[in-house]
Design an enzyme around this catalytic site. Structure first.
Site, PDB file in Angstrom:
ATOM      1  N   GLN A  30       8.524  19.618   6.687  1.00  0.00           N
ATOM      2  CA  GLN A  30       9.745  19.122   6.045  1.00  0.00           C
ATOM      3  C   GLN A  30       9.579  19.051   4.518  1.00  0.00           C
ATOM      4  O   GLN A  30      10.528  19.280   3.776  1.00  0.00           O
ATOM      5  CB  GLN A  30      10.136  17.748   6.599  1.00  0.00           C
ATOM      6  CG  GLN A  30      10.535  17.766   8.076  1.00  0.00           C
ATOM      7  CD  GLN A  30      11.717  18.691   8.360  1.00  0.00           C
ATOM      8  OE1 GLN A  30      12.787  18.544   7.792  1.00  0.00           O
ATOM      9  NE2 GLN A  30      11.502  19.671   9.236  1.00  0.00           N
ATOM     10  N   LEU A  73       7.273   7.120  16.986  1.00  0.00           N
ATOM     11  CA  LEU A  73       6.890   7.900  15.815  1.00  0.00           C
ATOM     12  C   LEU A  73       5.528   8.557  16.001  1.00  0.00           C
ATOM     13  O   LEU A  73       5.351   9.735  15.721  1.00  0.00           O
ATOM     14  CB  LEU A  73       6.891   7.006  14.575  1.00  0.00           C
ATOM     15  CG  LEU A  73       8.297   6.530  14.200  1.00  0.00           C
ATOM     16  CD1 LEU A  73       8.263   5.125  13.663  1.00  0.00           C
ATOM     17  CD2 LEU A  73       8.925   7.459  13.201  1.00  0.00           C
ATOM     18  N   ASP A  89      -5.461   8.929   7.919  1.00  0.00           N
ATOM     19  CA  ASP A  89      -5.672   8.431   9.261  1.00  0.00           C
ATOM     20  C   ASP A  89      -5.383   9.477  10.302  1.00  0.00           C
ATOM     21  O   ASP A  89      -4.396  10.181  10.254  1.00  0.00           O
ATOM     22  CB  ASP A  89      -4.740   7.247   9.522  1.00  0.00           C
ATOM     23  CG  ASP A  89      -5.366   5.965   9.053  1.00  0.00           C
ATOM     24  OD1 ASP A  89      -6.593   5.961   8.916  1.00  0.00           O
ATOM     25  OD2 ASP A  89      -4.652   4.998   8.836  1.00  0.00           O
ATOM     26  N   ARG A 111       0.910  15.069  11.882  1.00  0.00           N
ATOM     27  CA  ARG A 111       1.915  14.681  10.886  1.00  0.00           C
ATOM     28  C   ARG A 111       2.163  15.925  10.053  1.00  0.00           C
ATOM     29  O   ARG A 111       1.610  16.055   8.970  1.00  0.00           O
ATOM     30  CB  ARG A 111       1.376  13.592   9.959  1.00  0.00           C
ATOM     31  CG  ARG A 111       0.949  12.329  10.621  1.00  0.00           C
ATOM     32  CD  ARG A 111       1.088  11.231   9.592  1.00  0.00           C
ATOM     33  NE  ARG A 111       0.068  10.231   9.691  1.00  0.00           N
ATOM     34  CZ  ARG A 111       0.026   9.150   8.931  1.00  0.00           C
ATOM     35  NH1 ARG A 111       0.931   8.951   8.011  1.00  0.00           N
ATOM     36  NH2 ARG A 111      -0.916   8.260   9.075  1.00  0.00           N
ATOM     37  N   PRO A 112       2.963  16.870  10.550  1.00  0.00           N
ATOM     38  CA  PRO A 112       3.102  18.141   9.843  1.00  0.00           C
ATOM     39  C   PRO A 112       3.834  17.964   8.507  1.00  0.00           C
ATOM     40  O   PRO A 112       4.580  17.015   8.330  1.00  0.00           O
ATOM     41  CB  PRO A 112       3.934  18.990  10.807  1.00  0.00           C
ATOM     42  CG  PRO A 112       4.621  18.011  11.692  1.00  0.00           C
ATOM     43  CD  PRO A 112       3.761  16.784  11.754  1.00  0.00           C
ATOM     44  N   ILE A 113       3.583  18.911   7.595  1.00  0.00           N
ATOM     45  CA  ILE A 113       4.260  18.812   6.294  1.00  0.00           C
ATOM     46  C   ILE A 113       5.359  19.869   6.160  1.00  0.00           C
ATOM     47  O   ILE A 113       5.765  20.216   5.070  1.00  0.00           O
ATOM     48  CB  ILE A 113       3.255  18.897   5.119  1.00  0.00           C
ATOM     49  CG1 ILE A 113       2.487  20.217   5.126  1.00  0.00           C
ATOM     50  CG2 ILE A 113       2.290  17.717   5.117  1.00  0.00           C
ATOM     51  CD1 ILE A 113       1.753  20.486   3.826  1.00  0.00           C
ATOM     52  N   ARG A 117      -4.668  10.553   2.893  1.00  0.00           N
ATOM     53  CA  ARG A 117      -3.399  11.156   3.305  1.00  0.00           C
ATOM     54  C   ARG A 117      -2.360  11.210   2.172  1.00  0.00           C
ATOM     55  O   ARG A 117      -1.749  12.234   1.920  1.00  0.00           O
ATOM     56  CB  ARG A 117      -2.870  10.288   4.446  1.00  0.00           C
ATOM     57  CG  ARG A 117      -1.533  10.678   4.933  1.00  0.00           C
ATOM     58  CD  ARG A 117      -1.675  11.588   6.101  1.00  0.00           C
ATOM     59  NE  ARG A 117      -0.581  12.545   6.109  1.00  0.00           N
ATOM     60  CZ  ARG A 117      -0.617  13.670   6.757  1.00  0.00           C
ATOM     61  NH1 ARG A 117      -1.692  14.010   7.411  1.00  0.00           N
ATOM     62  NH2 ARG A 117       0.398  14.480   6.754  1.00  0.00           N
ATOM     63  N   LYS A 168       0.841  -1.203   0.000  1.00  0.00           N
ATOM     64  CA  LYS A 168       0.000   0.000   0.000  1.00  0.00           C
ATOM     65  C   LYS A 168       0.875   1.251   0.000  1.00  0.00           C
ATOM     66  O   LYS A 168       0.638   2.190  -0.753  1.00  0.00           O
ATOM     67  CB  LYS A 168      -0.906  -0.007   1.232  1.00  0.00           C
ATOM     68  CG  LYS A 168      -1.547   1.330   1.552  1.00  0.00           C
ATOM     69  CD  LYS A 168      -2.152   1.338   2.936  1.00  0.00           C
ATOM     70  CE  LYS A 168      -2.649   2.702   3.335  1.00  0.00           C
ATOM     71  NZ  LYS A 168      -1.585   3.642   3.746  1.00  0.00           N
TER      72      LYS A 168
END
Length: 426
Positions: free
Chosen positions: A125, A329, A116, A121-123, A92, A22
């Site tokens: 980076q 994580l 999910d 889960r910041p973006i 996502r 996946k």
């Protein structure tokens, strides 16, 4: 909304063949739009995420057809359009279209990612990487607007502040057609990233170092597909079935596995006392072992995968004693815990440590799949419990597990998925 009905005290026996990964598939489909030719994939899992990505492709005037594990994507008539926020928010991994569109058109307008709900889960980076390549990034309400000047993207040296699979993939997709050399440091090393780099290299990209912590990309002008790309097997799906087989199986053969991708997981199973016969691409679990508790700490690859901390839980409940899990994580990945407690499981979470005790008195009830891995772990537990379990929001499980009802049937287990709207209409 789908619900899954699981009858308890069913043992797994027989064989199951693992589908394509996946986490590879959801990066490969956006990557396909970088090609100047039609692209063909094999071993594509039949999951909701794939069909949702096909809807996004359609919005960009990209034809795609899916049949029995084969996916054909034709990006030759692609149009640069803002991507629909609704579809993006429900999925996502659709944020990989940011890097792919930026590489293709020098512009991307993408609704903010969803998927999910397992904590932040910041973006940041991803955005840091795009800026280093010469892009201008504007965030407005729920939309990210990324543009480049007339000179387009250029190579750069990018050091990621933390190891992120998403950022590694997104920046790689943008860098493939950028002018000059891009050096990405402190990148993720997951097998799915190697799979993506292999696909792009086969089309003429120059990517070196995928699978290590430094990737070098020499930009190219054009990518052309010459052969069918077969997606690697899904290590998380394999780990899920192996865990259930060890917990509640009576002779299970798991086929189409790359065992090296599962090393940290398999070593935990061995530590618990699970007997396994490991061959080149399949693993046989006889089942019925006396198990010892273990301590698990998730880590980026090649450590213990965060995606397997919930699926291994039913197995930990079979151990004589108390096991612990620390998810470094996603410490908020605990949606399964209250649901399992309702079934009588001895599991709790405090100060970022999940404690799993020996649980024998399990009974079926109505529970909810908060996200993919939480949901599937409830399936494993329901099979061990007395009575029937009803799992609401089962579409979360179907988002990530290829033909799960069919596969369980091959393991002598009966599951039923009911669509709420259908049952209301009858």
């Amino acid at each position: 909304m789908e619900k899954m009905i699981v009858k308890g005290q069913q043992k797994l026996s027989g064989e199951v063949t693992i589908g394509g990964a996946k986490n590879s598939t959801v990066a490969l489909i956006p990557a396909a739009i970088l090609a100047d030719t039609p692209v063909k994939f094999d071993s594509v899992p039949d999951i909701l995420d794939v069909h949702n990505l096909m809807l996004i492709l359609k919005a960009m005037n990209v034809d795609s057809t899916y049949r029995r594990g084969e996916l054909l994507v034709d990006p030759t008539k692609i149009k640069s359009v803002p991507l629909p926020g609704g579809a993006i928010r429900s999925l996502r991994a659709s944020y990989y279209f940011m890097g792919a569109l930026l590489g293709k058109f020098g512009e991307a307008i993408v609704g903010f990612p969803g998927g999910d709900n397992i904590g932040p889960r910041p973006i940041d980076q991803h955005i840091k990487g795009f800026k280093a390549l010469g892009a201008h990034v504007e965030e407005k309400e729920n939309t990210v607007h990324i543009t480049t000047g007339p000179e387009g993207l250029h190579g750069a040296r990018i050091f990621f502040d933390l190891v992120s699979v998403g950022a590694t993939i997104n920046v790689l997709l943008a860098a493939v057609k950028a002018k000059g050399l891009t050096i990405m440091e402190n990148v993720a090393r997951e097998p799915e990233i190697v799979d993506l780099a292999t696909f792009l290299n086969n089309m003429g990209a120059h990517i070196r170092g995928a699978g290590t912590n430094e990737i070098r990309v020499q930009g190219v002008d054009s990518l052309r597909s010459k052969n069918v790309h077969t997606i690697i097997p899904d290590r998380i799906e394999a780990g899920t079935y192996l865990s259930f087989a060890a917990a509640n199986g009576n002779g299970v053969l798991v086929k189409n596995v790359i065992t090296e991708h599962l090393d940290p997981f398999l070593s935990k199973l061995e530590e618990m006392g699970v007997r396994m016969e490991i061959d080149e691409d399949e693993i046989y679990v006889p089942g019925g072992d006396v198990l010892s508790p273990v301590n698990i700490k998730t880590a980026p690859f090649p450590g213990f995968a965060t995606d397997l901390q919930q699926p291994i839980t039913p197995l930990l409940m079979k151990a004589r004693g108390s096991s612990t899990i620390i998810d470094t994580l996603y410490p908020e990945r605990t949606k399964h815990i209250p649901e399992m407690q309702r079934m009588g499981a001895k599991i709790s979470s405090k100060d970022g440590i999940i404690t799993v005790g020996h649980s024998i008195d399990l009974s079926g009830t109505v529970v909810e799949a908060g996200e993919i891995r939480a949901g599937v772990s409830l399936v494993g537990l329901a099979l061990m419990a007395k009575g029937t379990t009803v799992i609401n929001k089962a579409d979360n499980i179907l988002r990530g597990y290829d033909r799960i009802v069919e596969k369980f049937r091959g393991l002598s287990v009966d599951l039923e998925v009911i669509n709420e709207s259908e049952s209301l209409n009858h």
